[in-house]
Motif scaffolding. Structure first.
Motif, PDB file in Angstrom:
ATOM      1  N   ALA A   1       0.850  -1.188   0.000  1.00 28.12           N
ATOM      2  CA  ALA A   1       0.000   0.000   0.000  1.00 28.12           C
ATOM      3  C   ALA A   1       0.882   1.233   0.000  1.00 28.12           C
ATOM      4  CB  ALA A   1      -0.905   0.002   1.228  1.00 28.12           C
ATOM      5  N   LYS A   2       0.520   2.200  -0.830  1.00 35.75           N
ATOM      6  CA  LYS A   2       1.295   3.444  -0.878  1.00 35.75           C
ATOM      7  C   LYS A   2       0.332   4.625  -0.876  1.00 35.75           C
ATOM      8  CE  LYS A   2       5.786   2.566  -2.806  1.00 35.75           C
ATOM      9  NZ  LYS A   2       5.817   1.373  -3.667  1.00 35.75           N
ATOM     10  N   ILE A   3       0.663   5.610  -0.043  1.00 35.59           N
ATOM     11  CA  ILE A   3      -0.179   6.801   0.003  1.00 35.59           C
ATOM     12  C   ILE A   3       0.662   8.000  -0.383  1.00 35.59           C
ATOM     13  CG2 ILE A   3      -1.461   8.360   1.503  1.00 35.59           C
ATOM     14  CD1 ILE A   3      -2.230   5.939   3.169  1.00 35.59           C
ATOM     15  N   SER A   4       0.142   8.789  -1.312  1.00 40.72           N
ATOM     16  CA  SER A   4       0.791  10.051  -1.618  1.00 40.72           C
ATOM     17  C   SER A   4      -0.049  11.161  -1.027  1.00 40.72           C
ATOM     18  CB  SER A   4       0.911  10.222  -3.127  1.00 40.72           C
ATOM     19  OG  SER A   4       0.967  11.591  -3.409  1.00 40.72           O
ATOM     20  N   VAL A   5       0.539  11.879  -0.079  1.00 43.65           N
ATOM     21  CA  VAL A   5      -0.216  12.942   0.570  1.00 43.65           C
ATOM     22  C   VAL A   5      -0.417  14.100  -0.397  1.00 43.65           C
ATOM     23  CG1 VAL A   5      -0.215  14.545   2.499  1.00 43.65           C
ATOM     24  CG2 VAL A   5       0.731  12.276   2.780  1.00 43.65           C
ATOM     25  N   ILE A   6       0.579  14.302  -1.244  1.00 47.19           N
ATOM     26  CA  ILE A   6       0.493  15.453  -2.138  1.00 47.19           C
ATOM     27  C   ILE A   6      -0.572  15.255  -3.209  1.00 47.19           C
ATOM     28  CG2 ILE A   6       1.757  16.757  -3.869  1.00 47.19           C
ATOM     29  CD1 ILE A   6       4.224  16.150  -1.958  1.00 47.19           C
ATOM     30  N   SER A   7      -0.577  14.096  -3.826  1.00 50.44           N
ATOM     31  CA  SER A   7      -1.616  13.910  -4.837  1.00 50.44           C
ATOM     32  C   SER A   7      -2.855  13.246  -4.240  1.00 50.44           C
ATOM     33  CB  SER A   7      -1.082  13.133  -6.037  1.00 50.44           C
ATOM     34  OG  SER A   7      -0.094  12.211  -5.654  1.00 50.44           O
ATOM     35  N   GLU A   8      -2.882  13.061  -2.932  1.00 52.95           N
ATOM     36  CA  GLU A   8      -4.036  12.491  -2.208  1.00 52.95           C
ATOM     37  C   GLU A   8      -4.485  11.170  -2.828  1.00 52.95           C
ATOM     38  OE1 GLU A   8      -6.728  16.025  -2.207  1.00 52.95           O
ATOM     39  OE2 GLU A   8      -6.261  15.974  -0.064  1.00 52.95           O
ATOM     40  N   LYS A   9      -3.529  10.297  -2.999  1.00 57.59           N
ATOM     41  CA  LYS A   9      -3.838   9.039  -3.669  1.00 57.59           C
ATOM     42  C   LYS A   9      -3.420   7.847  -2.822  1.00 57.59           C
ATOM     43  CE  LYS A   9      -3.825   9.531  -8.634  1.00 57.59           C
ATOM     44  NZ  LYS A   9      -2.951   9.601  -9.776  1.00 57.59           N
ATOM     45  N   LEU A  10      -4.200   6.793  -2.906  1.00 60.11           N
ATOM     46  CA  LEU A  10      -3.857   5.541  -2.254  1.00 60.11           C
ATOM     47  C   LEU A  10      -3.766   4.473  -3.332  1.00 60.11           C
ATOM     48  CD1 LEU A  10      -3.699   3.387   0.066  1.00 60.11           C
ATOM     49  CD2 LEU A  10      -6.191   3.442   0.096  1.00 60.11           C
ATOM     50  N   VAL A  11      -2.650   3.789  -3.405  1.00 58.94           N
ATOM     51  CA  VAL A  11      -2.492   2.706  -4.371  1.00 58.94           C
ATOM     52  C   VAL A  11      -2.308   1.412  -3.594  1.00 58.94           C
ATOM     53  CG1 VAL A  11      -1.171   1.821  -6.314  1.00 58.94           C
ATOM     54  CG2 VAL A  11      -1.395   4.282  -5.993  1.00 58.94           C
ATOM     55  N   ILE A  12      -3.203   0.474  -3.839  1.00 58.49           N
ATOM     56  CA  ILE A  12      -3.120  -0.804  -3.140  1.00 58.49           C
ATOM     57  C   ILE A  12      -2.769  -1.901  -4.137  1.00 58.49           C
ATOM     58  CG2 ILE A  12      -4.325  -2.481  -1.706  1.00 58.49           C
ATOM     59  CD1 ILE A  12      -6.188  -0.311  -0.858  1.00 58.49           C
ATOM     60  N   ASP A  13      -1.821  -2.710  -3.754  1.00 58.08           N
ATOM     61  CA  ASP A  13      -1.455  -3.865  -4.562  1.00 58.08           C
ATOM     62  C   ASP A  13      -2.007  -5.086  -3.831  1.00 58.08           C
ATOM     63  OD1 ASP A  13      -0.332  -5.445  -6.403  1.00 58.08           O
ATOM     64  OD2 ASP A  13       1.740  -5.241  -5.698  1.00 58.08           O
ATOM     65  N   CYS A  14      -2.942  -5.795  -4.478  1.00 53.44           N
ATOM     66  CA  CYS A  14      -3.551  -6.905  -3.755  1.00 53.44           C
ATOM     67  C   CYS A  14      -3.799  -8.097  -4.679  1.00 53.44           C
ATOM     68  CB  CYS A  14      -4.866  -6.463  -3.122  1.00 53.44           C
ATOM     69  SG  CYS A  14      -5.984  -5.690  -4.283  1.00 53.44           S
ATOM     70  N   ASP A  15      -3.969  -9.273  -4.103  1.00 58.31           N
ATOM     71  CA  ASP A  15      -4.372 -10.423  -4.909  1.00 58.31           C
ATOM     72  C   ASP A  15      -5.887 -10.332  -5.033  1.00 58.31           C
ATOM     73  OD1 ASP A  15      -5.286 -11.158  -2.454  1.00 58.31           O
ATOM     74  OD2 ASP A  15      -3.861 -12.766  -2.146  1.00 58.31           O
ATOM     75  N   GLY A  16      -6.365 -10.153  -6.244  1.00 60.72           N
ATOM     76  CA  GLY A  16      -7.748  -9.715  -6.469  1.00 60.72           C
ATOM     77  C   GLY A  16      -8.853 -10.686  -6.069  1.00 60.72           C
ATOM     78  N   GLU A  17      -8.718 -11.385  -4.952  1.00 60.29           N
ATOM     79  CA  GLU A  17      -9.702 -12.400  -4.618  1.00 60.29           C
ATOM     80  C   GLU A  17     -10.983 -11.837  -4.025  1.00 60.29           C
ATOM     81  OE1 GLU A  17      -8.208 -15.663  -2.323  1.00 60.29           O
ATOM     82  OE2 GLU A  17      -6.692 -16.057  -3.859  1.00 60.29           O
ATOM     83  N   ASP A  18     -10.802 -11.082  -2.957  1.00 57.14           N
ATOM     84  CA  ASP A  18     -11.979 -10.630  -2.244  1.00 57.14           C
ATOM     85  C   ASP A  18     -11.934  -9.120  -2.088  1.00 57.14           C
ATOM     86  OD1 ASP A  18     -14.270 -10.560  -0.893  1.00 57.14           O
ATOM     87  OD2 ASP A  18     -13.633 -11.831   0.776  1.00 57.14           O
ATOM     88  N   LEU A  19     -12.102  -8.433  -3.221  1.00 62.66           N
ATOM     89  CA  LEU A  19     -11.965  -6.984  -3.235  1.00 62.66           C
ATOM     90  C   LEU A  19     -12.931  -6.288  -2.289  1.00 62.66           C
ATOM     91  CD1 LEU A  19     -11.211  -5.907  -6.879  1.00 62.66           C
ATOM     92  CD2 LEU A  19      -9.880  -5.487  -4.825  1.00 62.66           C
ATOM     93  N   GLN A  20     -14.167  -6.800  -2.255  1.00 66.49           N
ATOM     94  CA  GLN A  20     -15.193  -6.190  -1.408  1.00 66.49           C
ATOM     95  C   GLN A  20     -14.728  -6.119   0.045  1.00 66.49           C
ATOM     96  OE1 GLN A  20     -18.461  -5.075  -2.045  1.00 66.49           O
ATOM     97  NE2 GLN A  20     -17.828  -5.062  -4.202  1.00 66.49           N
ATOM     98  N   ARG A  21     -14.233  -7.266   0.521  1.00 66.98           N
ATOM     99  CA  ARG A  21     -13.808  -7.341   1.914  1.00 66.98           C
ATOM    100  C   ARG A  21     -12.597  -6.432   2.149  1.00 66.98           C
ATOM    101  NH1 ARG A  21      -9.615  -9.747   4.084  1.00 66.98           N
ATOM    102  NH2 ARG A  21      -9.185 -10.815   2.146  1.00 66.98           N
ATOM    103  N   ILE A  22     -11.645  -6.482   1.198  1.00 64.58           N
ATOM    104  CA  ILE A  22     -10.438  -5.674   1.370  1.00 64.58           C
ATOM    105  C   ILE A  22     -10.796  -4.194   1.464  1.00 64.58           C
ATOM    106  CG2 ILE A  22      -8.342  -4.890   0.181  1.00 64.58           C
ATOM    107  CD1 ILE A  22      -7.936  -7.760  -0.758  1.00 64.58           C
ATOM    108  N   LEU A  23     -11.661  -3.751   0.527  1.00 66.33           N
ATOM    109  CA  LEU A  23     -12.055  -2.353   0.536  1.00 66.33           C
ATOM    110  C   LEU A  23     -12.710  -1.971   1.858  1.00 66.33           C
ATOM    111  CD1 LEU A  23     -12.229   0.273  -0.993  1.00 66.33           C
ATOM    112  CD2 LEU A  23     -14.413  -0.459  -1.939  1.00 66.33           C
ATOM    113  N   LYS A  24     -13.536  -2.874   2.366  1.00 65.84           N
ATOM    114  CA  LYS A  24     -14.221  -2.611   3.620  1.00 65.84           C
ATOM    115  C   LYS A  24     -13.208  -2.434   4.753  1.00 65.84           C
ATOM    116  CE  LYS A  24     -18.307  -4.688   5.552  1.00 65.84           C
ATOM    117  NZ  LYS A  24     -19.069  -5.947   5.521  1.00 65.84           N
ATOM    118  N   GLU A  25     -12.211  -3.318   4.751  1.00 64.66           N
ATOM    119  CA  GLU A  25     -11.216  -3.242   5.818  1.00 64.66           C
ATOM    120  C   GLU A  25     -10.320  -2.015   5.668  1.00 64.66           C
ATOM    121  OE1 GLU A  25      -9.162  -6.686   7.237  1.00 64.66           O
ATOM    122  OE2 GLU A  25     -10.694  -7.991   6.389  1.00 64.66           O
ATOM    123  N   VAL A  26     -10.067  -1.634   4.417  1.00 65.98           N
ATOM    124  CA  VAL A  26      -9.280  -0.420   4.194  1.00 65.98           C
ATOM    125  C   VAL A  26     -10.025   0.772   4.761  1.00 65.98           C
ATOM    126  CG1 VAL A  26      -8.449   1.175   2.421  1.00 65.98           C
ATOM    127  CG2 VAL A  26      -8.035  -1.266   2.168  1.00 65.98           C
TER     128      VAL A  26
END
Lengths: 616, 72
Positions: free
Chosen positions: B31-56
């Motif tokens: 996971a990488k967050i850029s404060v300047i561009s206000e962006k979050l980039v998550i690298d994940c194994d695309g199995e359970d996106l719904q759950r991951i997003l919820k936990e994020v």
């Protein structure tokens, strides 16, 4: 200001009114407390709420919680004005910080505003707007006057001029005629252009620039890592110190509880390093943004740091310091007029595709009448034998002259000489040489004046040519006759020679020099986004091929680093000073909160200066 | 796979903490967050996106209650 910020502003105004009323007029103690509490809750209510959530989640070293403790503590020991003031000023500071940060985000975004929104394509006889991603290679797009070129391509129909300033920083418009390659991101100034797309949007110049700049945030400079590490320890350290300060003196030295707790609360006020932390990456990002607007793409803050410490700058010759285009530089005729000599040579060489014959034809400037030439015969490594106007003409190098036993003059100039003889009579020679770029010599001079210790030239050319150009440009050293592997070797030797903690910068045009680009501390590739391998290997990419951009890159890196250092020293200095003064009881909570908020805002405003480099 | 999100109101210190929290989530590789561009980039194994997003989202709430997360 956005909605959230406006709401905060109103709360600050309400709070300030109550605060002022309590300070200015004399009230009963109880009424005063109520006024201060209203003032306090107006700005601090949300902080208290967040602090409660932080406790629930176990986030102890959170600035909300620390501010809450500091202010509540002040109320408990009876310092109502301080309690309210701390929260009020803290929120004023937060608001300022957010606005300043938004501003800088916007300026950076505006700077990077090269992404095209749409492309015009013709469909069923009608021009429609589609997103650039949908356009395929080979499609023809229409770019009207005033529009941004959305994709890279070749002009199929039309003639216009392009404003390339958003890519290269150069304000001189560029002509775009039929057959010319056009880069996305340019703005079409005068007339409509039909452009045949040569690359999909993801691979276009614009997409590559945006990707480079976006990814640059990942490569962090040492200064940035230092601050991040520092921030990690700073808050716990200050909080622990505050705790000790509140408890130890009263217990051990029989100090006054209220006095020491007060000092500890002042400590807590300065415990958040956030603004300092953000001002550093902001400076780097500003520097990278400003540079990209100037046609200089820097791949990360670490390269800004390295560029600012440049000690030796190594240049490749051909295509970097020289144009890499061979031109007739001198005609030395004997027994004939110069113009006639050139004509004969151009005619004799008219069937050859060798770069030299191209240069001769270019210098001749007129269409070549091939009917005057017969029986042209080219021998590789020697030259041409042809019949021109019925007479036997030899045009080639010294070996050709010797082969036919013709006495020739030994050229004194650097470059390639083409000797010409007609019916066995020597007519003189024509010199073809590479041209030095107009700003090369000036750049080398300016680099030296700007504290670069050594400038070096590497070339695959023979020694005479290398020496000639090095002398002309005022280089400190030159190494000639190098193959690509030899260049790497030479750079490695130079790397050992550089001063400690300084860097070696290599500048090349990206042709065959990827290994050297990788090996140098900072590899600069010139000439835009032409060769993909060079862009991969390079740390800095120059959109155009002017050597003077190397100087600009070094200068703006130095300026960015100066701003970064100013911010670190200033912010840390003031914080430590305030901690010290608060610890010995000289500075009160008012001063602590002022210092903290003030430093943050000054550091962010200072970081914004890095962005302004380009506006020279 | 990588997922991009926009996020608002994170200070640099919270951003670092938030990165750590998100990396702890099951299925998240980086996971990488850029404060300047206000962006979050998550690298994940695309199995359970719904759950991951919820936990994020939960992690966001935990570290910085003001933080708002939305799809880029």
């Amino acid at each position: 200001m956005n909605k959230k910020q406006k709401r905060l502003l109103y709360r600050i105004i309400v709070s300030a009114v109550f605060f002022a009323a309590a300070m200015i007029f004399r009230f009963e103690k109880e009424i005063e407390l109520i006024l201060f509490l209203v003032s306090y809750l107006a700005v601090g209510g949300s902080i208290l709420l967040k602090a409660a959530k932080n406790i629930y989640y176990g986030q102890v070293f959170n600035e909300n919680l620390l501010m809450a403790i500091a202010s509540v503590g002040a109320f408990i020991i009876g310092e109502y004005p301080e309690g309210a003031a701390v929260m009020l000023f803290y929120q004023v500071g937060e608001l300022f910080e957010k606005i300043a940060l938004d501003r800088s985000r916007k300026s950076i975004k505006a700077l990077m505003n090269i992404r095209p929104d749409y492309a015009n394509i013709e469909k069923d006889g009608q021009i429609i707007e589609v997103s650039p991603e949908e356009v395929k290679v080979g499609d023809t797009i229409l770019v009207k006057a005033g529009e941004k070129v959305p994709l890279d391509g070749i002009v199929e129909k039309g003639a216009s001029t392009l404003d390339t300033s958003s890519l290269t920083g150069e304000s001189v418009p560029k002509d775009a005629l039929e057959g010319d390659a056009v880069l996305s991101g340019c703005i079409n100034i005068s007339r409509p252009l039909y452009i045949k797309v040569t690359r999909p949007f993801e691979e276009s110049t614009v997409a590559k620039i945006l990707e480079l700049v976006e990814k640059s945030e990942e490569k962090k400079a040492r200064a940035e890592n230092f601050i991040t590490r520092f921030a990690k320890y700073y808050t716990p350290a200050v909080v622990s110190a505050a705790l000790l300060l509140a408890v130890v003196p009263p217990l051990v030295a029989n100090g006054d509880w209220n006095d020491w707790v007060y000092r500890a609360l002042a400590f807590l006020v300065t415990s958040c390093p956030c603004a300092l932390v953000i001002s550093i990456p902001l400076s780097f990002f500003g520097g990278i943004g400003g540079a990209s607007r100037n046609g200089i793409l820097i791949k990360g803050g670490n390269f800004i740091e390295a560029l600012s410490k440049a000690d030796i700058v190594v240049f490749d010759k051909t295509g970097t310091l020289t144009k890499g285009v061979f031109k007739v530089s001198g005609i030395y005729a004997q027994n004939i007029e110069s113009a006639d000599l050139l004509e004969i040579a151009a005619l004799a060489e008219c069937y050859s595709n060798h770069p030299i014959s191209q240069s001769l034809k270019a210098a001749y400037g007129k269409p070549v009448d091939t009917t005057r030439v017969a029986n042209a015969e080219e021998t590789a490594g020697f030259g041409v034998l042809a019949e021109v106007d019925g007479k036997t003409v030899l045009a080639g190098n010294e070996k050709l002259m010797r082969k036919y036993g013709i006495a020739f003059r030994q050229p004194q100039n650097v470059g390639t000489a083409v000797h010409v003889a007609r019916d066995g009579v020597y007519l003189g020679y024509i010199v073809i040489a590479d041209e030095v770029k107009p700003d090369s010599a000036e750049t080398i001079r300016a680099l030296k004046a700007n504290g670069i210790r050594k400038t070096v030239m590497l070339t695959g050319d023979v020694k005479e040519a290398g020496d000639y150009y090095a002398n002309l440009l005022g280089m400190d050293e030159v190494y000639s006759g190098l193959l690509p592997a030899g260049k790497v070797e030479q750079v490695e030797k130079l790397l050992e020679e550089k001063e400690k903690n300084k860097t070696l910068v290599f500048v090349g045009d990206g042709m065959n020099d990827t290994p050297v680009l990788t090996r140098a501390d900072v590899g600069i590739a010139m000439g835009g986004l032409g060769t993909d391998a060079a862009i991969e290997a390079a740390d800095v990419v120059l959109m155009d091929d002017q050597p003077k951009k190397v100087l600009s890159a070094i200068q703006l890196s130095r300026k960015t680093m100066r701003i970064v250092k100013e911010n670190i020293l200033f912010a840390l200095g003031v914080k430590l000073l305030v901690l010290l003064l608060a610890g010995v009881g000289v500075a009160d909570m008012w001063e602590a909160v002022f210092a903290d908020v003030g430093v943050s805002i000054i550091a962010i405003l200072n970081a914004l200066r890095a962005l302004k480099i380009s506006k020279r | 796979m990588t997922k991009n999100y926009k996020l608002t109101d994170v200070c640099p210190t919270c951003a670092r903490k938030l990165e750590e929290e998100i990396k702890k989530i099951d299925g998240v590789l980086d996971a990488k967050i850029s404060v300047i561009s206000e962006k979050l980039v998550i690298d994940c194994d695309g199995e359970d996106l719904q759950r991951i997003l919820k936990e994020v989202k939960k992690a966001c709430k935990k570290v910085e209650p003001d933080c708002v997360l939305y799809a880029d």
